[in-house]
Design a protein around this motif. Structure first.
Motif, short mmCIF file in Angstrom:
data_model
loop_
_atom_site.label_atom_id
_atom_site.label_comp_id
_atom_site.label_asym_id
_atom_site.label_seq_id
_atom_site.Cartn_x
_atom_site.Cartn_y
_atom_site.Cartn_z
N GLY A 402 0.58 -1.28 -0.16
CA GLY A 402 -0.30 -0.26 -0.02
C GLY A 402 1.01 0.93 0.19
O GLY A 402 1.62 1.35 0.08
N ASN A 403 0.45 2.55 -0.89
CA ASN A 403 1.20 3.19 -0.42
C ASN A 403 -0.42 4.79 -0.77
O ASN A 403 -1.26 4.95 -1.09
CB ASN A 403 1.72 3.79 -2.13
N SER A 404 0.71 5.93 0.10
CA SER A 404 -0.31 7.22 0.45
C SER A 404 0.43 8.18 -0.21
O SER A 404 1.62 8.56 0.16
CB SER A 404 -0.95 7.35 2.11
N LEU A 405 -0.14 8.86 -1.03
CA LEU A 405 0.68 10.27 -1.42
C LEU A 405 0.33 11.74 -1.97
O LEU A 405 -0.82 11.30 -1.60
CB LEU A 405 0.97 9.17 -2.91
N GLY A 406 1.45 11.82 -0.74
CA GLY A 406 0.45 13.95 -1.18
C GLY A 406 0.52 14.50 -2.15
O GLY A 406 1.58 15.12 -2.62
N LEU A 407 -0.23 14.69 -3.16
CA LEU A 407 -0.68 15.15 -3.89
C LEU A 407 -0.11 16.77 -4.17
O LEU A 407 0.39 17.30 -4.85
CB LEU A 407 -2.10 14.63 -4.50
N THR A 408 -0.82 17.55 -3.33
CA THR A 408 -1.27 18.68 -2.67
C THR A 408 -1.15 18.64 -1.14
O THR A 408 -1.03 17.38 -0.08
CB THR A 408 -2.37 19.25 -3.46
N PRO A 409 -1.13 19.80 -0.88
CA PRO A 409 -0.92 20.19 1.18
C PRO A 409 -2.48 19.28 1.47
O PRO A 409 -2.48 18.83 2.59
CB PRO A 409 -0.62 21.15 1.43
N THR A 410 -3.23 18.87 0.99
CA THR A 410 -4.38 18.72 1.47
C THR A 410 -4.52 17.32 0.86
O THR A 410 -6.23 16.65 0.93
CB THR A 410 -5.54 20.34 0.93
N SER A 415 -3.27 3.91 -2.81
CA SER A 415 -3.48 3.07 -3.51
C SER A 415 -3.17 1.40 -2.90
O SER A 415 -1.89 1.88 -1.82
CB SER A 415 -2.68 2.97 -4.56
N GLY A 416 -3.19 0.63 -3.36
CA GLY A 416 -2.76 -0.93 -2.81
C GLY A 416 -3.46 -2.03 -3.49
O GLY A 416 -4.15 -2.11 -4.65
N LEU A 417 -2.68 -2.92 -3.45
CA LEU A 417 -3.35 -4.57 -3.89
C LEU A 417 -2.28 -5.95 -3.59
O LEU A 417 -1.52 -5.26 -2.15
CB LEU A 417 -2.28 -4.15 -5.52
N SER A 449 -6.02 -14.79 -5.07
CA SER A 449 -6.75 -13.76 -5.84
C SER A 449 -5.81 -12.52 -5.80
O SER A 449 -5.28 -12.36 -4.75
CB SER A 449 -8.32 -13.79 -5.23
N LEU A 450 -5.97 -11.93 -6.10
CA LEU A 450 -5.23 -10.17 -6.37
C LEU A 450 -7.03 -9.79 -6.18
O LEU A 450 -8.82 -9.30 -6.37
CB LEU A 450 -4.94 -9.80 -7.47
N ALA A 451 -6.86 -8.72 -5.37
CA ALA A 451 -7.97 -7.12 -4.44
C ALA A 451 -7.38 -6.04 -4.61
O ALA A 451 -6.64 -5.64 -3.72
CB ALA A 451 -8.08 -8.14 -2.66
N PRO A 452 -7.17 -5.27 -5.61
CA PRO A 452 -6.90 -3.88 -5.56
C PRO A 452 -7.61 -2.82 -5.04
O PRO A 452 -8.19 -2.96 -4.20
CB PRO A 452 -6.93 -3.86 -6.68
N ARG A 453 -6.50 -1.37 -4.54
CA ARG A 453 -7.75 -0.74 -3.63
C ARG A 453 -7.04 0.31 -4.14
O ARG A 453 -6.17 0.89 -4.45
CB ARG A 453 -7.52 -0.92 -2.03
N LEU A 454 -8.63 2.16 -4.30
CA LEU A 454 -7.27 2.93 -4.49
C LEU A 454 -8.54 3.47 -4.05
O LEU A 454 -9.56 3.83 -4.02
CB LEU A 454 -7.89 3.23 -5.94
#
Length: 708
Positions: A402-410, A415-417, A449-454
């Motif tokens: 999993g990853n958490s990406l700060g696109l902007t300050p807010t 995402s995750g798989l 099985s695969l389980a994606p998340r966004l």
């Protein structure tokens, strides 16, 4: 990068005060100093309040782009402490309780909607201190002891990604108190109607680099309905040690025994005429559940590798023995032993020049021993084994990135798989019923099985956060659901059990400000192969009820989950609070060949809880509460319903200081006759069917706690 948290807001307030004081001090000194005098400013100390573990959990869960909440242990202990009380005022959660025992049935977003009431809970991953209780055979409810909990995390749906939980219902993590957070000794006693009492002694402290917490509880209840006696006792403990500022470990021990008699379901007429009676079959069969020694031992070790990364390792071992219907004509025993391991690596760095938090996790639970035995009691009292199932070697294995990406300050993009392995090794060594043609006496199921998340969160203002996510969930069948009786049915859906999968879209908001805390989540899940359970034949004096697990045709689960706590009035240290939780459930078949778009039975479409409470500065509190549920069907054919109900209650409390606490909890003030739980049948044909378990009548429980 700006990230809003309650602690950050508090720190900004202190900083503003500090700057103001500094400017005032500088101005005063400027007027009185001469050219030969040196200017010395007063020292200004900026303090930041340390968050409790419960507050820290709430702050962390605010980063999740979906429905999640925290239940404070302090709030829970303001009244009666029963397992079902843990989930009060939690949107999206519906709890059924039969006979007042610990065997509660919990459904979140309809997951495990039709697992047997009082059996191993399904459809939700349960954990204690981050270590899983749920294995290939489900979870053991007697370990859900509410006393001694620091807080409970309720993560709905795929929002439980960080625990490797990918079920439609999500995860529930019970977090224990420790010697670091709760030093001292606590004595607690509560008792009241229907012969109920519960007592606790807990002690914790810190010794050098080590800390400890030990919690011992016992309870007993004679029961409201006939044949619902219950007793339990056990302990939980944890011991922590810090080897260095960057390395610490904690050992967990938990043991519990729980025994309760099982009463039978009633018809609506029987419920109305005499809700305390039980069915003749259960009166003759003397059904009971004996959890004679459930045991858990585990540890979690955390290594802070550097300022940007950490590694956590957990391991747990569980022994879950059980005896059913010991004195009946068909007694049975079971024994499950699970071994779980988890490894989680977390790192904070930059990705494409943006703030990035990455988590790599591995979660595995293996059933090292699993078996069920069923017997027939002969005329001379001897037993003959009629069924024997073995489940050794079954496992659940999850790899998650999993990853958490700060696109902007807010704005954060999450995402995750996950890659999930479900393995079921079931051997039917002896069968009580003939296995249908086309079915084997053994199950060797091994599938990945695969389980994606966004998901995305947007902190629109310091007080308002918007979120949305799309995810896939997976629920494997429990090992004990593979049984010959499953195949001996007349259902149109009879086939080997498969994993339940769902694609879910969710969006909502969180709003927090002075005097209010609100949440709203709206979701829709397209479910395939939903795992359902139905009672085909009721229990008799000589046989247990015949139930069947099967995969249903495609279904839809959609709903609204709303929570609001706000201060209606405050003055002089006193305040009036209103706490509310509303859930709308719409669970239905999707173009089924037999049932069309019928609603799934077992859960009310509307469920509402509210409490209006006055809190006085001197420690006195008084509140009124309401629990209301709409009617719901009890059969797949949608021909017969359980009536809706509205229950009124009240609670008085007095906490004059940190040592003493007293409460009086009053429930069902109007003595309403209602069903607290129901069984589910295939087609009631509109007839009054014995599926209703009576809820408690008017009751009072008083409690006192002393801490020193």
């Amino acid at each position: 990068m700006y990230t809003y948290t309650p602690s950050a807001r508090l720190a900004r307030k202190h900083l503003a005060v500090a700057i103001s004081l500094g400017l005032i001090s500088l101005a005063a000194h400027a007027e009185t100093t001469t050219e030969t005098e040196s200017t010395t400013l007063d020292t200004v100390v900026v303090e930041q309040k340390k968050l409790t573990p419960s507050e820290t959990a709430k702050t962390r869960l605010r980063e999740i782009p979906g429905g999640a909440s925290v239940v404070s242990g302090d709030e829970l202990e303001k009244g009666r402490a029963a397992p079902q009380d843990i989930f009060a005022y939690q949107p999206g959660v519906f709890v059924q309780n039969v006979g007042g025992n610990d065997g509660i049935h919990v459904s979140i977003r309809g997951s495990g909607i039709l697992s047997n009431v009082g059996n191993m809970p399904l459809g939700i991953k349960y954990l204690v201190d981050g270590l899983p209780l749920t294995g290939p055979g489900g979870a053991s409810y007697e370990l859900f002891e509410p006393l001694g909990l620091e807080h409970t995390e309720v993560l709905r749906g795929a929002n439980a990604f960080e625990y490797g939980a990918l079920s439609l219902g999500g995860a529930v993590n019970f977090v224990s108190r420790s010697g670091l957070t709760n030093p001292g000794t606590r004595l607690h006693y509560e008792g009241g109607s229907f012969g109920y009492h519960k007592s606790q002694i807990a002690t914790g402290g810190v010794v050098g680099d080590a800390d400890y917490y030990v919690n011992v509880t016992e309870s007993r209840r004679d029961g409201f309905q006939e044949q619902t006696f219950k007793k339990s006792e056990g302990f939980s403990s944890n011991f922590g040690y810090r080897f260095s500022p960057n390395l610490e470990t904690r050992l967990y021990l938990r043991y519990r025994e729980e025994y309760h008699e099982a009463s039978g379901a009633l018809t609506r007429t029987q419920l109305r005429d005499d809700r305390k009676q039980t069915s003749a079959a259960f009166r003759i069969g003397r059904n009971l559940v004996d959890k004679y020694g459930s045991f858990q031992v585990g540890s979690r070790t955390t290594w802070q590798i550097d300022d940007s990364s950490s590694l956590e390792f957990g391991v747990g071992y569980y022994k879950l023995p059980q005896r059913l219907n010991t004195y009946s004509a068909s007694p049975s025993t079971s024994d499950y032993r699970d071994l779980s391991t988890s490894l989680r690596y977390q790192r904070h760095d930059e990705l494409f020049g943006l703030d990035s938090d990455t988590t790599l996790g591995w979660f595995r639970t293996t059933q090292t021993t699993g078996r069920t035995d069923t017997y027939r009691r002969n005329a001379d009292g001897s037993l003959t084994r009629t069924k024997y199932n073995r489940y050794k070697g079954s496992e659940d294995n999850v790899l998650a990135l999993g990853n958490s990406l700060g696109l902007t300050p807010t704005v954060k993009l999450q995402s995750g798989l996950s890659a999930i392995q479900v393995k079921r090794d079931v051997s039917i060594e002896q069968s009580a019923a003939a296995i249908n043609a086309g079915h084997s006496a053994s199950v060797d199921y091994d599938k990945w099985s695969l389980a994606p998340r966004l998901g995305v969160t947007w902190q629109a203002t310091p007080e308002l956060q918007l979120f949305a996510n799309v995810s896939r969930s997976l629920n494997p069948a429990a090992t004990w659901q593979y049984s010959p009786s499953t195949y001996a049915t007349n259902l149109n859906y009879v086939k080997p059990l498969e994993d339940q999968k769902a694609n879910t879209v969710e969006f909502g908001l969180r709003a927090t400000g002075d005097g209010y805390d609100a949440s709203l989540a709206i979701y829709r899940a397209w479910v395939k192969n939903e795992l359902l359970t139905v009672e085909l034949a009721p229990a008799t004096g000589t046989t247990a009820a015949l139930t069947s697990a099967f995969n249903g045709s495609p279904t839809i689960h959609q709903g609204i989950e709303a929570g609001l706590t706000n201060t209606l009035w405050a003055g002089g240290g006193d305040q009036v609070l209103l706490r509310q939780a509303y859930t709308f459930n719409d669970f239905r078949f999707r173009d089924d060949s037999v049932f069309g778009s019928n609603q799934l039975p077992g859960v009310p479409r509307h469920y509402y809880q509210a409490e209006l409470r006055y809190e006085q500065a001197g420690g006195f509190s008084a509140g009124l509460n309401l629990t209301a549920a709409s009617s719901y069907y009890v059969d797949f054919a949608n021909t017969f319903k359980a009536n809706g109900y509205a229950l009124l209650g009240a609670r008085l409390g007095y906490t004059p200081n940190k040592q003493w606490s007293l409460f009086l909890d009053l429930t069902n003030l109007t003595d309403k006759t209602y069903a607290s739980g129901t069984a589910t049948v295939y087609n009631a044909q509109g007839k009054d069917t014995a599926v209703f378990y009576p809820g408690d009548g008017r009751a009072a429980v008083a409690g006192v706690s002393y801490t020193f």
